[in-house]
Design a protein around this motif. Structure first.
Motif, PDB file in Angstrom:
ATOM      1  N   PRO A 121       0.804  -1.228   0.000  1.00 15.12           N
ATOM      2  CA  PRO A 121       0.000   0.000   0.000  1.00 15.12           C
ATOM      3  C   PRO A 121       0.838   1.280   0.000  1.00 15.12           C
ATOM      4  CG  PRO A 121      -0.984  -1.602   1.463  1.00 15.12           C
ATOM      5  CD  PRO A 121       0.345  -2.176   1.042  1.00 15.12           C
ATOM      6  N   THR A 122       2.014   1.272   0.627  1.00 17.37           N
ATOM      7  CA  THR A 122       2.901   2.433   0.596  1.00 17.37           C
ATOM      8  C   THR A 122       3.779   2.413  -0.647  1.00 17.37           C
ATOM      9  OG1 THR A 122       2.972   2.506   3.011  1.00 17.37           O
ATOM     10  CG2 THR A 122       4.704   3.701   1.837  1.00 17.37           C
ATOM     11  N   LEU A 123       4.254   1.233  -0.983  1.00 13.84           N
ATOM     12  CA  LEU A 123       5.167   1.083  -2.111  1.00 13.84           C
ATOM     13  C   LEU A 123       4.474   1.352  -3.455  1.00 13.84           C
ATOM     14  CD1 LEU A 123       8.140   0.095  -2.603  1.00 13.84           C
ATOM     15  CD2 LEU A 123       7.128  -2.145  -3.075  1.00 13.84           C
ATOM     16  N   MET A 124       3.215   0.986  -3.548  1.00 17.36           N
ATOM     17  CA  MET A 124       2.449   1.104  -4.795  1.00 17.36           C
ATOM     18  C   MET A 124       1.156   1.873  -4.534  1.00 17.36           C
ATOM     19  SD  MET A 124       2.823  -2.877  -5.962  1.00 17.36           S
ATOM     20  CE  MET A 124       4.419  -3.705  -5.966  1.00 17.36           C
ATOM     21  N   PRO A 125       1.220   3.188  -4.509  1.00 17.33           N
ATOM     22  CA  PRO A 125       0.045   3.992  -4.163  1.00 17.33           C
ATOM     23  C   PRO A 125      -1.144   3.783  -5.100  1.00 17.33           C
ATOM     24  CG  PRO A 125       2.046   5.321  -4.108  1.00 17.33           C
ATOM     25  CD  PRO A 125       2.421   4.012  -4.726  1.00 17.33           C
ATOM     26  N   LYS A 126      -0.878   3.294  -6.299  1.00 20.97           N
ATOM     27  CA  LYS A 126      -1.959   3.118  -7.279  1.00 20.97           C
ATOM     28  C   LYS A 126      -2.430   1.667  -7.353  1.00 20.97           C
ATOM     29  CE  LYS A 126      -0.525   7.046 -10.126  1.00 20.97           C
ATOM     30  NZ  LYS A 126      -0.122   7.503 -11.489  1.00 20.97           N
ATOM     31  N   LEU A 127      -2.316   0.941  -6.266  1.00 22.10           N
ATOM     32  CA  LEU A 127      -2.808  -0.429  -6.220  1.00 22.10           C
ATOM     33  C   LEU A 127      -4.299  -0.463  -6.540  1.00 22.10           C
ATOM     34  CD1 LEU A 127      -1.247  -2.071  -3.023  1.00 22.10           C
ATOM     35  CD2 LEU A 127      -0.957  -2.811  -5.382  1.00 22.10           C
ATOM     36  N   GLY A 128      -4.739  -1.600  -7.059  1.00 18.65           N
ATOM     37  CA  GLY A 128      -6.156  -1.738  -7.375  1.00 18.65           C
ATOM     38  C   GLY A 128      -7.000  -2.141  -6.189  1.00 18.65           C
ATOM     39  N   TYR A 129      -6.432  -2.132  -4.993  1.00 24.21           N
ATOM     40  CA  TYR A 129      -7.198  -2.478  -3.799  1.00 24.21           C
ATOM     41  C   TYR A 129      -6.720  -1.643  -2.619  1.00 24.21           C
ATOM     42  CZ  TYR A 129      -3.026  -5.207  -2.471  1.00 24.21           C
ATOM     43  OH  TYR A 129      -1.743  -5.597  -2.160  1.00 24.21           O
ATOM     44  N   LYS A 130      -7.591  -1.499  -1.641  1.00 25.13           N
ATOM     45  CA  LYS A 130      -7.261  -0.854  -0.383  1.00 25.13           C
ATOM     46  C   LYS A 130      -7.540  -1.864   0.728  1.00 25.13           C
ATOM     47  CE  LYS A 130      -8.059   3.954  -1.752  1.00 25.13           C
ATOM     48  NZ  LYS A 130      -6.630   4.317  -1.627  1.00 25.13           N
ATOM     49  N   VAL A 131      -6.512  -2.187   1.463  1.00 23.01           N
ATOM     50  CA  VAL A 131      -6.639  -3.236   2.476  1.00 23.01           C
ATOM     51  C   VAL A 131      -7.755  -2.921   3.454  1.00 23.01           C
ATOM     52  CG1 VAL A 131      -5.461  -4.424   4.370  1.00 23.01           C
ATOM     53  CG2 VAL A 131      -4.211  -3.878   2.271  1.00 23.01           C
ATOM     54  N   GLU A 132      -7.804  -1.660   3.928  1.00 22.66           N
ATOM     55  CA  GLU A 132      -8.736  -1.315   4.997  1.00 22.66           C
ATOM     56  C   GLU A 132     -10.186  -1.241   4.535  1.00 22.66           C
ATOM     57  OE1 GLU A 132      -7.115   2.542   3.286  1.00 22.66           O
ATOM     58  OE2 GLU A 132      -6.384   0.527   3.763  1.00 22.66           O
ATOM     59  N   THR A 133     -10.435  -1.064   3.242  1.00 24.08           N
ATOM     60  CA  THR A 133     -11.819  -0.932   2.774  1.00 24.08           C
ATOM     61  C   THR A 133     -12.294  -2.106   1.924  1.00 24.08           C
ATOM     62  OG1 THR A 133     -11.089   0.355   0.849  1.00 24.08           O
ATOM     63  CG2 THR A 133     -11.742   1.590   2.813  1.00 24.08           C
ATOM     64  N   ASP A 134     -11.375  -2.896   1.387  1.00 20.46           N
ATOM     65  CA  ASP A 134     -11.766  -3.995   0.497  1.00 20.46           C
ATOM     66  C   ASP A 134     -11.739  -5.366   1.163  1.00 20.46           C
ATOM     67  OD1 ASP A 134     -12.241  -2.371  -1.720  1.00 20.46           O
ATOM     68  OD2 ASP A 134     -10.127  -2.407  -2.315  1.00 20.46           O
ATOM     69  N   PHE A 135     -11.075  -5.478   2.326  1.00 25.97           N
ATOM     70  CA  PHE A 135     -10.927  -6.792   2.942  1.00 25.97           C
ATOM     71  C   PHE A 135     -11.236  -6.758   4.436  1.00 25.97           C
ATOM     72  CE2 PHE A 135      -7.965  -6.652  -0.654  1.00 25.97           C
ATOM     73  CZ  PHE A 135      -8.502  -7.683  -1.409  1.00 25.97           C
ATOM     74  N   ALA A 136     -11.746  -7.880   4.909  1.00 23.11           N
ATOM     75  CA  ALA A 136     -11.971  -8.073   6.343  1.00 23.11           C
ATOM     76  C   ALA A 136     -10.843  -8.945   6.888  1.00 23.11           C
ATOM     77  CB  ALA A 136     -13.312  -8.751   6.580  1.00 23.11           C
ATOM     78  N   PRO A 137     -10.099  -8.486   7.886  1.00 19.83           N
ATOM     79  CA  PRO A 137      -9.027  -9.309   8.463  1.00 19.83           C
ATOM     80  C   PRO A 137      -9.621 -10.512   9.182  1.00 19.83           C
ATOM     81  CG  PRO A 137      -9.376  -7.329   9.778  1.00 19.83           C
ATOM     82  CD  PRO A 137     -10.261  -7.193   8.571  1.00 19.83           C
ATOM     83  N   LEU A 138      -9.230 -11.692   8.768  1.00 23.28           N
ATOM     84  CA  LEU A 138      -9.796 -12.906   9.345  1.00 23.28           C
ATOM     85  C   LEU A 138      -8.858 -13.515  10.386  1.00 23.28           C
ATOM     86  CD1 LEU A 138     -12.095 -14.869   9.384  1.00 23.28           C
ATOM     87  CD2 LEU A 138     -11.220 -15.911   7.279  1.00 23.28           C
ATOM     88  N   ALA A 139      -7.630 -13.889   9.960  1.00 25.55           N
ATOM     89  CA  ALA A 139      -6.700 -14.486  10.925  1.00 25.55           C
ATOM     90  C   ALA A 139      -5.298 -14.554  10.347  1.00 25.55           C
ATOM     91  CB  ALA A 139      -7.155 -15.890  11.314  1.00 25.55           C
ATOM     92  N   SER A 140      -4.311 -14.431  11.225  1.00 27.58           N
ATOM     93  CA  SER A 140      -2.950 -14.817  10.846  1.00 27.58           C
ATOM     94  C   SER A 140      -2.863 -16.329  11.003  1.00 27.58           C
ATOM     95  CB  SER A 140      -1.920 -14.118  11.730  1.00 27.58           C
ATOM     96  OG  SER A 140      -2.114 -14.482  13.087  1.00 27.58           O
ATOM     97  N   LEU A 141      -1.936 -16.947  10.266  1.00 28.45           N
ATOM     98  CA  LEU A 141      -1.833 -18.406  10.285  1.00 28.45           C
ATOM     99  C   LEU A 141      -0.497 -18.897  10.832  1.00 28.45           C
ATOM    100  CD1 LEU A 141      -3.303 -19.257   6.761  1.00 28.45           C
ATOM    101  CD2 LEU A 141      -4.476 -19.279   8.975  1.00 28.45           C
ATOM    102  N   ALA A 142       0.587 -18.356  10.307  1.00 25.43           N
ATOM    103  CA  ALA A 142       1.910 -18.851  10.680  1.00 25.43           C
ATOM    104  C   ALA A 142       2.941 -17.774  10.434  1.00 25.43           C
ATOM    105  CB  ALA A 142       2.254 -20.111   9.872  1.00 25.43           C
ATOM    106  N   LYS A 143       4.105 -17.950  11.033  1.00 27.57           N
ATOM    107  CA  LYS A 143       5.195 -17.002  10.839  1.00 27.57           C
ATOM    108  C   LYS A 143       6.503 -17.770  10.724  1.00 27.57           C
ATOM    109  CE  LYS A 143       5.723 -16.155  15.819  1.00 27.57           C
ATOM    110  NZ  LYS A 143       5.754 -15.115  16.886  1.00 27.57           N
ATOM    111  N   ALA A 144       7.501 -17.105  10.173  1.00 28.50           N
ATOM    112  CA  ALA A 144       8.826 -17.709  10.035  1.00 28.50           C
ATOM    113  C   ALA A 144       9.866 -16.610  10.116  1.00 28.50           C
ATOM    114  CB  ALA A 144       8.955 -18.448   8.704  1.00 28.50           C
ATOM    115  N   PRO A 145      10.975 -16.859  10.783  1.00 31.34           N
ATOM    116  CA  PRO A 145      12.032 -15.854  10.816  1.00 31.34           C
ATOM    117  C   PRO A 145      12.727 -15.756   9.470  1.00 31.34           C
ATOM    118  CG  PRO A 145      12.798 -17.865  11.842  1.00 31.34           C
ATOM    119  CD  PRO A 145      11.343 -18.074  11.522  1.00 31.34           C
TER     120      PRO A 145
END
Length: 343
Positions: A121-145
């Motif tokens: 969202p910062t790197l590509m200001p002209k993205l075709g989506y907005k995270v905060e308005t187009d998606f509902a945060p459901l869950a994180s799943l996993a992480k890795a260092p």
């Protein structure tokens, strides 16, 4: 701060695939036995039609693996067909757009790396989506260092020696990344900022070509996802100097964190999560969050993922949304101050 951006290198993908069958069987077992007929309206709604889990990168790697675990778990829970749809292209944006446009019923979900939610969202200001308005945060799943590693031909045996080498021979130490603005590029910039190392960035079009050049000695250094680098570290083709997590990785218990190696402030963890179309009803989101928690907290799935360098990490609903917001805010000043632009 934590992130990821691009799919894994092919050799590591094959290693991940070796455990996928066991993971899918475990996911099916978690939710398919001893179940009663769905009772709540949300459960009845979810059981009404097939699921489609979109992975916006090619098969293989953690996104594909996690999507298949989720798909198998939901299929077992709701006795419905569930497919994984690998919609690769445009740095994940093709698959992301599919979910943005999907009916908000909870049957089309997106498994996505953090970078697409917190960096782009910062790197590509002209993205075709907005995270905060187009998606509902459901869950994180996993992480890795992520792991800072070098070709064995590099004389530095630890982080302090690597930093000293870079300063003694300016422009002699370079690091590979999957591309300008990728999470691993930003991790390198943060390491450079915090350590004072004189290192050069070498951008590639994807993870595999950069890793291959480090393995071949063309580029001396890489900061990469643990699942991708682990087999090469274990075989001696790479030398791990530090992990970017706040704590040591179980799979590399002898390797220090960057903070332990004298470079604080570079806590960069790759993570993967699930989002749904924004207008998905709250009760459906809540039910899916419960399902995901149950699927991924199964001990067999946890153990298999840990062998691949992934740790199950579940944060759901608004708390997951807050993770996304905070990380977006933390990466924005680095991207802007370094004048990093997508290419």
């Amino acid at each position: 701060m934590s992130l990821t951006f691009l799919p894994l290198e092919l050799t590591a993908c094959r290693r991940l695939e070796s455990g996928v069958a066991r993971l899918l069987l475990a996911a099916l077992a978690v939710l398919s036995s001893g179940l009663v007929v769905a009772q709540t309206p949300a459960e009845k709604s979810l059981a009404s039609e097939p699921f489609r889990i979109i992975a916006p990168f090619p098969p293989g790697g953690p996104i594909d693996t996690l999507a298949r675990i989720l798909s198998a778990g939901l299929a077992g829970r709701y006795k419905q067909t569930s497919v994984v749809d690998n919609r690769a292209g445009a740095n994940g944006n093709i698959g992301i757009d599919q979910v943005k446009r999907a009916a908000p019923t909870g049957h089309t979900l997106l498994v996505v790396p953090a970078g697409n939610l917190t960096i782009n969202p910062t790197l590509m200001p002209k993205l075709g989506y907005k995270v905060e308005t187009d998606f509902a945060p459901l869950a994180s799943l996993a992480k890795a260092p992520n792991v800072l590693a070098v070709n064995p031909s590099v004389p530095a045996k630890n982080v302090a020696e690597l930093v000293a080498l870079s300063k003694s021979k300016p422009n002699s130490v370079s690091y590979a990344s999957p591309g300008v603005g990728s999470g691993l590029h930003l991790a390198g910039e943060l390491f450079k900022q915090q350590s004072g190392a004189d290192i050069l960035h070498v951008a590639y079009k994807g993870s595999a070509p950069g890793l291959n050049d480090v393995l071949g000695g063309t580029v001396p250094m890489i900061i990469g996802n643990l699942p991708a680098l682990l087999p090469h570290i274990q075989s001696g083709k790479l030398r791990a100097l530090a992990v970017t997590d706040p704590t040591r990785a179980p799979a590399l218990a002898e390797v220090p964190t960057l903070a332990e190696a004298g470079v604080p402030g570079v806590a960069v963890t790759s993570w993967y999560g699930v989002v749904a179309p924004r207008q998905t009803p709250a009760p459906v989101l809540a039910q899916l969050a419960r399902d995901i928690t149950q699927i991924f907290n199964d001990p067999d799935i946890k153990a298999q993922l840990e062998k691949q360098g992934l740790t199950v990490w579940i944060t759901t609903g608004p708390a997951f949304g807050e993770v996304i917001r905070k990380e977006t805010a933390s990466w924005a000043p680095i991207i802007k101050s370094r004048k990093i632009e997508a290419q």
